[in-house]
Motif scaffolding. Structure first.
Motif, PDB file in Angstrom:
ATOM      1  N   ASP A 103       0.900   6.658  -7.001  1.00  0.00           N
ATOM      2  CA  ASP A 103      -0.046   7.350  -7.269  1.00  0.00           C
ATOM      3  C   ASP A 103       0.354   9.107  -7.200  1.00  0.00           C
ATOM      4  O   ASP A 103       0.037   9.827  -8.266  1.00  0.00           O
ATOM      5  N   VAL A 104       1.002   9.321  -6.074  1.00  0.00           N
ATOM      6  CA  VAL A 104       1.468  10.513  -5.809  1.00  0.00           C
ATOM      7  C   VAL A 104       2.591  11.031  -7.061  1.00  0.00           C
ATOM      8  O   VAL A 104       2.335  12.124  -7.721  1.00  0.00           O
ATOM      9  N   GLU A 152       0.896  -1.324   0.023  1.00  0.00           N
ATOM     10  CA  GLU A 152      -0.083  -0.076  -0.004  1.00  0.00           C
ATOM     11  C   GLU A 152       0.880   1.192   0.050  1.00  0.00           C
ATOM     12  O   GLU A 152       0.574   2.258  -0.695  1.00  0.00           O
ATOM     13  N   PRO A 153       1.961   1.421   0.833  1.00  0.00           N
ATOM     14  CA  PRO A 153       2.507   2.466   0.761  1.00  0.00           C
ATOM     15  C   PRO A 153       3.277   2.627  -0.557  1.00  0.00           C
ATOM     16  O   PRO A 153       3.542   3.983  -1.088  1.00  0.00           O
ATOM     17  N   GLU A 201       0.786   3.915  -2.932  1.00  0.00           N
ATOM     18  CA  GLU A 201       0.502   5.449  -2.727  1.00  0.00           C
ATOM     19  C   GLU A 201       1.455   6.457  -3.356  1.00  0.00           C
ATOM     20  O   GLU A 201       1.141   7.294  -3.730  1.00  0.00           O
TER      21      GLU A 201
END
Length: 307
Positions: free
Chosen positions: A255-256, A248-249, A252
């Protein structure tokens, strides 16, 4: 005329003396390197052959280049730029420092000979100023080239970070730990991520030799100074130190990163639209006006001429 000849003679003599002192510095550096190797127990003969004298000259010029680097008071920046450019081995560093010494020396020698032979140094402050500018530019040119090369390589690494994140997610989902994932990327990722693999290979060797992975990841992020890569390495540091979920990190962070790149592309498109508008107004619009309004204008001129 005698004064002009005296000035030229003094300038040429000063140049020859400076070059002689520089070559003396080379010989001194080579002798110091030889004594240091002997003190450290390094053999001067390898497989029955005498060490090449050209390498000793290269080491002497590299020593002089390091002195120039210390004179510029930026040795830490040079080491950082060399690492960012991928010049980590001793031979590449030696070539850079030798070039940093050899280029201004040759430029100064050639300029003195040319200007002195043409008599341009005699009573001309502009010629002396031009000579000084040439020497300063030759002194700074290697550092400018190194900065440009480091910037290009950092851009290549930044472009490879999204693929690096995706591959990390796949490898961690397959059950690999950090060392196994890095080993797989170094072994199989060179065709797709050549610049990033060059950075991961020495990192993996040090981890396998027993170094602290957390410290190495932090130093690598600070050394390269790439925000996207530093974020990914920070996530790997946290997982290596504390454990936990990594998928997940990483997603994320991906995505950023993609959102930032999308905004950057939009800005580039907006800038390009403005540039194309300027090109349209200056290059296309005047011929269009001539083509459309030209016949009518010529008719009006002919009519007025008949009157």
């Amino acid at each position: 005329m005698n004064l002009a000849a005296l000035v030229v003679a003094i300038a040429v003599a000063s140049g020859v003396l400076a070059v002689g002192m520089l070559f003396l510095a080379i010989l001194t550096g080579a002798q110091n390197a030889r004594l240091r190797r002997r003190y450290q127990g390094e053999r001067l003969r390898h497989e029955g052959r005498v060490r090449d004298n050209r390498q000793l000259w290269m080491e002497g010029m590299a020593e002089s280049g390091q002195r120039i680097d210390r004179l510029l008071k930026k040795p830490d920046e040079t080491r950082r730029l060399l690492a960012q450019a991928g010049w980590r081995d001793v031979h590449a560093r030696r070539l850079f420092y030798a070039g940093q010494f050899l280029l201004p020396t040759l430029v100064a020698l050639v300029a003195l000979l040319v200007f002195g032979g043409l008599g341009l140094l005699a009573g001309s402050a502009r010629s002396l100023l031009g000579l000084m500018v040439l020497i300063i530019l030759a002194l700074l040119a290697p550092r400018w080239y190194l900065r440009a090369k480091a910037a290009r390589r950092r851009e290549r690494i930044r472009a490879e970070v999204p693929l690096f994140i995706n591959l990390l997610v796949l490898l961690f989902e397959a059950g690999l730990n950090l060392r196994q994932a890095l080993s797989s990327l170094v072994r199989d990722g060179a065709p797709t991520m050549p610049a990033l693999v060059d950075e991961l290979a020495p990192l993996l060797r040090q981890i396998e030799a027993g170094a602290d992975a957390d410290l190495l990841l932090m130093e690598t992020g600070k050394l390269l100074a790439i925000d996207e890569l530093d974020t990914v390495l920070g996530i790997l540091r946290q997982v290596e130190r504390y454990g936990g979920e990594i998928r997940e990190p990483l997603l994320e962070a991906l995505d950023v990163l993609q959102a930032k790149r999308s905004m950057a592309l939009r800005e580039q498109v907006n800038v390009m639209s403005g540039k194309m508008t300027v090109v349209l107004v200056t290059c296309f619009f005047p011929p269009l006006l001539i083509f459309i309004a030209g016949p009518a204008f010529m008719s009006i001129v002919a009519t007025l001429g008949n009157l």
